[in-house]
Design a protein around this motif. Structure first.
Motif, short mmCIF file in Angstrom:
data_model
loop_
_atom_site.label_atom_id
_atom_site.label_comp_id
_atom_site.label_asym_id
_atom_site.label_seq_id
_atom_site.Cartn_x
_atom_site.Cartn_y
_atom_site.Cartn_z
N ASP A 95 0.82 -1.21 0.00
CA ASP A 95 0.00 0.00 0.00
C ASP A 95 0.86 1.27 0.00
O ASP A 95 1.21 1.80 1.05
N GLY B 10 -1.60 5.91 -1.18
CA GLY B 10 -3.04 5.71 -1.21
C GLY B 10 -3.79 6.77 -0.43
O GLY B 10 -3.22 7.48 0.41
N ASP C 112 -0.80 -3.39 -4.20
CA ASP C 112 -1.10 -1.96 -4.16
C ASP C 112 0.20 -1.17 -4.18
O ASP C 112 0.44 -0.30 -3.35
N TYR D 245 -1.61 3.51 -6.46
CA TYR D 245 -3.06 3.72 -6.38
C TYR D 245 -3.49 4.46 -7.62
O TYR D 245 -3.59 5.69 -7.65
N ASN E 206 -6.59 6.68 -7.17
CA ASN E 206 -6.58 7.71 -6.14
C ASN E 206 -5.78 8.92 -6.62
O ASN E 206 -4.57 8.99 -6.40
N HIS F 83 -5.40 -1.96 -6.64
CA HIS F 83 -5.19 -0.54 -6.94
C HIS F 83 -4.17 -0.29 -8.05
O HIS F 83 -4.02 0.85 -8.49
N ASN G 236 -10.03 0.13 -7.46
CA ASN G 236 -10.49 -0.53 -6.25
C ASN G 236 -11.45 -1.69 -6.56
O ASN G 236 -12.45 -1.53 -7.26
#
Length: 520
Positions: A155, A158, A189, A192, A195, A256, A260
């Motif tokens: 991640d 994000g 991820d 992103y 995002n 991502h 999503n």
């Protein structure tokens, strides 16, 4: 833990590399005659940085990106002065069709050794016009038992939190570099794409988060170049660049990298997208993903694979995104297209490779946790779990796998994952499960690296998961910013003498939050 001598060697090499990575030429690179050097504007420039991955006992994949059509030149040496060069490669073209990215596999290396590598580019438009070099560091996988340390998390960038230089950028990558791992597993991820970033976000404490924003990151990614731009963005961070130069990275993808909770065949209702086909967006996202990581290109662009790492460790990277059926109520009573997550071919592959593995520890690298409930709207589910009760839907794939492990008596399997944006340790206890015909096992969750913090998620009791540790309180306001310090990574050490495996959870400050050792 790594031996004292190995640790001293790593500390010296890492400190030198961090001091020099990406800051220009080092002594020892073969010099061209002055007549072959063209004007500065004609020389290629290394964009982003350098990276390594897909390490084996005798090989590694090296990666970089140029700013124009050019040919990658690589030197690999046993010392940072490059006096003892063991491999030279002149090949691998950085061309427009791959966004000037380039990967080269270096073979015939010595197992279990630390190597320095140096990359530069020779212009294809003006041969002899050479870029300044950049250097990196890697350690090949061992053939004999030795101490191993690796990290994992997931991640990156994000929930609108990009690079804020005033807050130190992506500090987690600096913290992880200080742990001096042999390699890093990015559990999905990696970007992103859905995002976008804005220049400023006002946080709950009244302070302002100020992002570096690029054109590609100011909107959702739909074109191939916009997906590429999401990967290019991460390389703007100095800690990200230094980490990737010093630590081989093994990557997998999740949602991502496209958007999503996507699944193949999905048609989007999101008004931000003019491209409505999730499959088309995913094809572009996969192309950029494979271009921007040091990963071997496999038939059919398969992302699932194994990475053996000595007699004590083998990593099994699975892909829970590419072969799934639609996100639905997940309550089917038999396996089929609508209940697929890994899909039949990948599931057969995983069972076979686990059966064949001679490694002491078999680490299954999953892009999603098993027993945490992750919804996709009010009536659909995103991962395996679907609520308490007997196994149904996608849970039937896990029943198949766990039954195989029990029947074959395959032990010492652990799962590592990310996705839910907090850290946790789960013990799957058949005595407390609805389905009980399996060997107990552990799952370790980590993340985020640089994104909003969420959770904790509710647990599904089908396979009896018990929360032994979690890194956040029972109630947490969603999307806590990285500035609050709730960013996490996991660390695994394998003892070079006994083969014992130690798992630890750490935060962005480098503080150890939890640890446990498991005997082989």
């Amino acid at each position: 833990m790594p031996s004292q001598n190995a640790g001293a060697l790593r500390r010296r090499d890492f400190n030198r590399l961090v001091a020099s990575s990406g800051l220009g030429a080092l002594a020892g690179w073969p010099q061209r005659a002055p007549a072959q050097v063209t004007a500065e504007t004609l020389r290629p420039r290394i964009e982003c940085g350098v990276a390594s991955g897909e390490i084996s006992p005798t090989s590694a994949v090296l990666w970089s990106r140029a700013d124009r059509p050019s040919r990658m030149q690589v030197e690999v040496a046993t010392d940072d002065s490059f006096r003892n060069v063991v491999r030279r490669l002149n090949g691998g073209d950085a061309l427009p069709h791959s966004d000037h990215t380039c990967q080269i596999q270096v073979d015939d290396l010595t197992p279990g050794e630390i190597f320095h590598y140096r990359i530069r580019f020779d212009s294809l438009e003006q041969p002899g016009a050479l870029s300044e070099p950049m250097t990196g560091l890697l350690r090949t996988a061992p053939l004999k038992r030795q101490a191993v340390r690796f990290l994992w998390s997931g991640d990156t960038v994000g929930q609108g939190f990009g690079i804020d230089p005033a807050r130190g950028g992506m500090r987690m990558y600096r913290t992880m570099l200080e742990r001096k791992p042999d390699f890093f597993v990015h559990s999905g991820d990696t970007i992103y794409a859905d995002n976008p970033l804005v220049e400023s976000l006002t946080l709950d404490d009244g302070s302002v988060w100020r992002n570096i924003v690029t054109p590609e990151k100011s909107q959702v990614a739909q074109s191939l170049d916009e997906f590429r731009g999401c990967f290019r963005y991460n390389w703007l961070d100095e800690h990200f660049r230094a980490f990737h130069a010093a630590v081989p990275v093994l990557v997998q993808w999740d949602d991502h990298e496209t958007l999503n909770n996507w699944y193949p065949g999905e048609l989007l209702e999101d008004n931000r997208y003019s491209v409505k086909s999730a499959s088309l967006l995913a094809a572009r996202g996969r192309t950029a993903f494979l271009e921007y990581h040091p990963i071997k290109h496999r038939p059919g662009a398969k992302i699932y694979r194994t990475v053996p790492y000595g007699p004590d460790l083998e990593l099994f990277f699975i892909d829970m995104r590419s072969y799934r059926g639609p996100n639905n109520a997940n309550n089917q009573t038999a396996l089929g297209t609508d209940a697929a997550l890994l899909g039949p071919e990948q599931l057969r592959w995983l069972k076979q490779r686990l059966s064949e593995s001679p490694a002491t520890w078999k680490v299954i690298c999953s892009d999603m946790p098993l027993g945490l409930i992750c919804g996709d709207g009010p009536k659909a589910f995103e991962n395996i779990a679907n609520g308490n009760g007997p196994p149904l839907g996608r849970e039937l794939e896990l029943v198949d796998l766990l039954t195989h492990l029990r029947e074959q008596n395959i032990r010492n399997t652990i799962w590592i994952t990310a996705d839910v944006h907090y850290a946790a340790s789960h013990y799957y206890d058949p005595n407390k499960a609805q389905f009980q015909d399996f060997l107990p096992f552990w799952e370790f969750v980590s993340g985020p690296l640089h994104a909003g913090t969420f959770g904790p998620n509710p647990l599904d009791n089908t396979f009896g998961p018990q929360v032994v540790f979690k890194s956040i309180p029972d109630k947490l306001k969603p999307a806590r910013p990285p500035s609050e310090g709730l960013q996490f990574f996991g660390q695994i050490d394998i003892d070079g003498q006994t083969g014992a495996l130690t798992v630890g959870h750490y935060n962005v400050a480098g503080e150890k939050l939890w640890e446990r050792t498991f005997e082989a």
